[in-house]
Design a protein around this motif. Structure first.
Motif, PDB file in Angstrom:
ATOM      1  N   ARG A 154       0.833  -1.214   0.000  1.00 28.06           N
ATOM      2  CA  ARG A 154       0.000   0.000   0.000  1.00 28.06           C
ATOM      3  C   ARG A 154       0.865   1.261   0.000  1.00 28.06           C
ATOM      4  O   ARG A 154       0.659   2.182  -0.793  1.00 28.06           O
ATOM      5  CB  ARG A 154      -0.929  -0.013   1.218  1.00 28.06           C
ATOM      6  CG  ARG A 154      -1.880   1.186   1.282  1.00 28.06           C
ATOM      7  CD  ARG A 154      -2.918   1.154   0.199  1.00 28.06           C
ATOM      8  NE  ARG A 154      -3.755   2.318   0.201  1.00 28.06           N
ATOM      9  CZ  ARG A 154      -4.841   2.482   0.979  1.00 28.06           C
ATOM     10  NH1 ARG A 154      -5.178   1.517   1.824  1.00 28.06           N
ATOM     11  NH2 ARG A 154      -5.565   3.563   0.918  1.00 28.06           N
ATOM     12  N   PHE A 155       1.840   1.302   0.894  1.00 29.38           N
ATOM     13  CA  PHE A 155       2.817   2.381   0.912  1.00 29.38           C
ATOM     14  C   PHE A 155       4.206   1.751   0.833  1.00 29.38           C
ATOM     15  O   PHE A 155       4.533   0.858   1.620  1.00 29.38           O
ATOM     16  CB  PHE A 155       2.702   3.227   2.181  1.00 29.38           C
ATOM     17  CG  PHE A 155       1.400   3.960   2.309  1.00 29.38           C
ATOM     18  CD1 PHE A 155       1.204   5.167   1.668  1.00 29.38           C
ATOM     19  CD2 PHE A 155       0.370   3.425   3.066  1.00 29.38           C
ATOM     20  CE1 PHE A 155      -0.006   5.839   1.774  1.00 29.38           C
ATOM     21  CE2 PHE A 155      -0.839   4.092   3.187  1.00 29.38           C
ATOM     22  CZ  PHE A 155      -1.028   5.299   2.533  1.00 29.38           C
ATOM     23  N   VAL A 156       5.013   2.198  -0.097  1.00 32.51           N
ATOM     24  CA  VAL A 156       6.335   1.617  -0.315  1.00 32.51           C
ATOM     25  C   VAL A 156       7.380   2.726  -0.369  1.00 32.51           C
ATOM     26  O   VAL A 156       7.210   3.715  -1.081  1.00 32.51           O
ATOM     27  CB  VAL A 156       6.388   0.801  -1.624  1.00 32.51           C
ATOM     28  CG1 VAL A 156       7.802   0.260  -1.867  1.00 32.51           C
ATOM     29  CG2 VAL A 156       5.377  -0.347  -1.590  1.00 32.51           C
ATOM     30  N   ILE A 157       8.450   2.539   0.408  1.00 28.82           N
ATOM     31  CA  ILE A 157       9.621   3.405   0.291  1.00 28.82           C
ATOM     32  C   ILE A 157      10.620   2.701  -0.617  1.00 28.82           C
ATOM     33  O   ILE A 157      10.994   1.548  -0.376  1.00 28.82           O
ATOM     34  CB  ILE A 157      10.254   3.685   1.662  1.00 28.82           C
ATOM     35  CG1 ILE A 157       9.312   4.532   2.523  1.00 28.82           C
ATOM     36  CG2 ILE A 157      11.584   4.414   1.495  1.00 28.82           C
ATOM     37  CD1 ILE A 157       9.857   4.842   3.898  1.00 28.82           C
ATOM     38  N   ALA A 158      11.036   3.370  -1.679  1.00 30.71           N
ATOM     39  CA  ALA A 158      12.003   2.812  -2.625  1.00 30.71           C
ATOM     40  C   ALA A 158      13.214   3.733  -2.680  1.00 30.71           C
ATOM     41  O   ALA A 158      13.069   4.954  -2.795  1.00 30.71           O
ATOM     42  CB  ALA A 158      11.382   2.661  -4.014  1.00 30.71           C
ATOM     43  N   ALA A 159      14.394   3.153  -2.579  1.00 26.12           N
ATOM     44  CA  ALA A 159      15.631   3.940  -2.610  1.00 26.12           C
ATOM     45  C   ALA A 159      16.603   3.323  -3.610  1.00 26.12           C
ATOM     46  O   ALA A 159      16.633   2.102  -3.790  1.00 26.12           O
ATOM     47  CB  ALA A 159      16.267   3.995  -1.225  1.00 26.12           C
ATOM     48  N   ARG A 160      17.401   4.186  -4.238  1.00 22.89           N
ATOM     49  CA  ARG A 160      18.384   3.720  -5.215  1.00 22.89           C
ATOM     50  C   ARG A 160      19.679   4.498  -5.050  1.00 22.89           C
ATOM     51  O   ARG A 160      19.661   5.720  -4.862  1.00 22.89           O
ATOM     52  CB  ARG A 160      17.861   3.901  -6.638  1.00 22.89           C
ATOM     53  CG  ARG A 160      18.804   3.398  -7.727  1.00 22.89           C
ATOM     54  CD  ARG A 160      18.253   3.690  -9.116  1.00 22.89           C
ATOM     55  NE  ARG A 160      18.996   2.985 -10.160  1.00 22.89           N
ATOM     56  CZ  ARG A 160      18.759   3.124 -11.462  1.00 22.89           C
ATOM     57  NH1 ARG A 160      17.805   3.953 -11.878  1.00 22.89           N
ATOM     58  NH2 ARG A 160      19.467   2.439 -12.344  1.00 22.89           N
ATOM     59  N   ALA A 161      20.804   3.776  -5.121  1.00 20.82           N
ATOM     60  CA  ALA A 161      22.121   4.412  -5.098  1.00 20.82           C
ATOM     61  C   ALA A 161      22.919   3.895  -6.288  1.00 20.82           C
ATOM     62  O   ALA A 161      22.994   2.680  -6.510  1.00 20.82           O
ATOM     63  CB  ALA A 161      22.848   4.104  -3.798  1.00 20.82           C
TER      64      ALA A 161
END
Length: 603
Positions: free
Chosen positions: A461-468
């Motif tokens: 439902r709520f997603v935190i997505a991070a990229r480096a």
């Protein structure tokens, strides 16, 4: 398993009159459901098991009666699954108990159905016995005295014990006896499971059925089933997976023989259905400043009958871009699975690309040999040997680069979904030593792309997505490095809101004018908060930042920029359609609001 009591009490409905829950959908006027005690989780389980609650208003009376009769067993199983073995179930059709209505006396009409469930007390496990056990048998944590006696735990324990025997060669292991007794007075469930391991077996010959274009010898090579070695469930499923991941087969199943071949061999049959050999694909992406990007590919899954994959790919980018000319590329690759080992794929590649950037253009040709090895479902290794030739021109004059490189890398993919991940991570790391010829420098190039995903609250439902992202080149001078190996920042793949490849290094060759090329060091980061508004529509807020340097990311020549924006996603079933609107928030490369449209999440 003892069924406990399933009692149909005429007064049960009256006792539960205040506990009715309305059922959503068209059955609201037809069905009411009540579960004593008000346990929401148990109520949801009963509702999910019931056939009646999904009936529509126009259901025929005979369908209603059939669903009601089936619901007694279905609801009872749902109660067992939650550890309740003294359930009382009453199902009334217009006031009559459904179980008492003869099959030949179906009512002419049905106006109301009422389901009343008294689950009784939750049971706990009492005496527990399971054996004999194979070495390293792993049982569910809840399979112990005093734990809630959910029926699924008993099933899981039995299946786990059988699988443990199969893993050490006892392919015919089975559940020989099952004694499950419910003590209603003590609300206790006693369990005794007896296993029959059977003989220890070895893999017999692999037979093949259903092949049409594939050669049998290559099927056996790809499967890699260790004939003559001790049977193992893991090895059997691994061989099945190898056949499926070739992409040649619509279905691939390995089936064990019913009988044992003397003295201890168990034959296996590969039941295969081949796919059509060819596949075509097209793609498009639009950015307001970068223009239109078009991609296409043609794939032959089984070129010579041995699983060889011939792939032809092409792309045209920056169509209509106001900043640079049109780029295009064409690549041909031929991959052969099960080369050297069943988990190793060898391939040949030939690529041509033309770059027409703001300050230079270049034509590049690559030819090489590459290998990929699958260590597990989540870890893949890659290595290769590639020769590259690049010829181009920038404001400083003509340039030519030639080098031989040896790229090696690892891909670690623990995402739950490759096109729209909600949890897990992905890491792609590559180290590429290269030897330059002529004016081309020698050195090493390293890159890393790491992505992580975490759901907040309800899964997805709520997603935190991070990229480096990070990269570096050590060894050659800046002008002695092939242009396509240098790093830029800006655009949909790095920093949204900033123009494509807008951040680099400004240089001057001789007495010529200043122009922009990529840097030898690069880092970029992205953070997204994804929220689902409906099952198909989602919104995204994001911020991206990137930095490019000559001698390092913390030297005086390094520069950075950033962008932020909002996005909209629409789930198509094969991946979300993406619309992002972003603007620059720092740096001096900004050029107004940027719009990006594509298929799939940004990362």
């Amino acid at each position: 398993m003892s069924a406990g009591r399933t009692t149909l009490l005429p007064g049960a409905l009256a006792a539960l009159a205040g506990l009715w829950l309305a059922i959503p959908a068209l059955a609201l006027d037809r069905v009411a459901l009540g579960v004593a005690g008000g346990d929401e989780d148990l109520t949801d389980a009963v509702r999910a098991a019931s056939h009646l609650v999904v009936l529509t208003k126009d259901a025929e009376p005979q369908d209603v009666l059939a669903a009601a009769r089936a619901d007694y067993a279905a609801i009872l199983s749902a109660l067992y699954a939650k550890g309740h073995y003294s359930g009382v179930i009453a199902i009334r059709i217009d006031g009559r108990e459904a179980a008492n209505i003869p099959a030949l006396e179906v009512p002419a009409t049905v106006h109301r159905v009422e389901i009343a469930v008294d689950p009784g007390p939750p049971f706990r496990f009492g005496r527990m016995a399971l054996g004999p056990r194979a070495p390293r048998t792993e049982l569910p944590e809840a399979f112990r005295p005093g734990a809630l006696a959910e029926s699924g735990v008993v099933t899981e324990a039995a299946e786990g014990a059988v699988s443990a025997w199969r893993e050490v060669g006892h392919a015919k292991a089975s559940l020989a006896s099952e004694e499950v007794v419910a003590d209603h007075a003590a609300a206790r469930l006693d369990v005794a499971l007896g296993l029959e391991p059977g003989p220890r077996l070895r893999f017999g010959p692999l037979k093949v059925e259903g092949e049409r274009r594939m050669r049998e010898a290559r099927i056996r090579k790809i499967a890699g089933l260790p004939e003559g070695e001790t049977f193992s469930e893991t090895e059997l499923r691994r061989a099945e997976t190898r056949l499926r991941r070739t992409g040649i087969f619509a279905s691939a199943n390995l089936v064990e023989d019913e009988t044992i071949t003397a003295p201890d061999l168990l034959g296996i049959t590969a039941q295969l259905v081949e796919q059509k050999p060819r596949r075509y694909s097209l793609g498009a992406e639009v950015a307001s400043l970068d223009g239109v990007s078009l991609t296409g590919s043609w794939l032959h899954r089984n070129l010579m009958g041995g699983g060889e994959r011939l792939l032809v790919e092409g792309e045209v980018t920056n169509i209509g871009s106001g900043e640079s000319g049109v780029d295009y590329a064409l690549g041909v690759s031929l991959d052969r699975p099960a080369t050297l080992t069943p988990d190793t794929t060898a391939g040949l590649l030939l690529n041509y690309s033309h770059l027409d950037e703001v300050d230079y253009y270049a034509d590049t040709v690559e030819f090489g040999l590459n290998f990929s090895h699958i260590f597990s479902d989540t870890l893949t290794g890659k290595a290769g040997l590639t020769y590259s030739y690049q010829d181009g021109h920038d404001p400083g004059g003509d340039f030519t680069f030639r080098n031989l490189s040896l790229p090696v890398g690892l891909i670690w993919d623990r995402r739950d979904d490759k096109t729209d991940a909600t949890r897990g991570f992905y890491i792609d790391a590559t180290l590429k030593p290269f030897l330059g010829f002529g004016t081309t420098g020698s050195g090493v190039r390293a890159t890393m792309d790491a992505r992580g995903y975490r759901s907040l609250g309800e899964a997805g439902r709520f997603v935190i997505a991070a990229r480096a992202q990070a990269g570096g080149i050590w060894g050659p001078t800046l002008l002695g490095t092939p242009r396509d190996q240098l790093f830029f920042s800006g655009g949909g793949g790095t920093v949204r809101g900033q123009p494509y490849r807008s951040l680099g290094i400004a240089v001057t060759r001789g007495f010529g004018p200043q122009f922009l090329i990529g840097g030898q060091f690069f880092a970029a980061g992205s953070l997204e908060l994804r929220a689902k508004v409906t099952e198909r529509i989602g919104v995204v807020g994001f911020v991206d930042a990137g930095s490019v340097g000559l001698d390092g990311l913390f030297s005086g020549d390094a520069e950075s920029h950033a962008g932020a924006g909002l996005g909209l996603r629409y789930d198509t079933g094969i991946g979300p359609i993406r619309l992002d609107v972003a603007a620059p928030i720092s740096g001096n490369t900004g050029d107004g609001v940027q719009v990006y449209i594509g298929l799939g999440q940004a990362f």
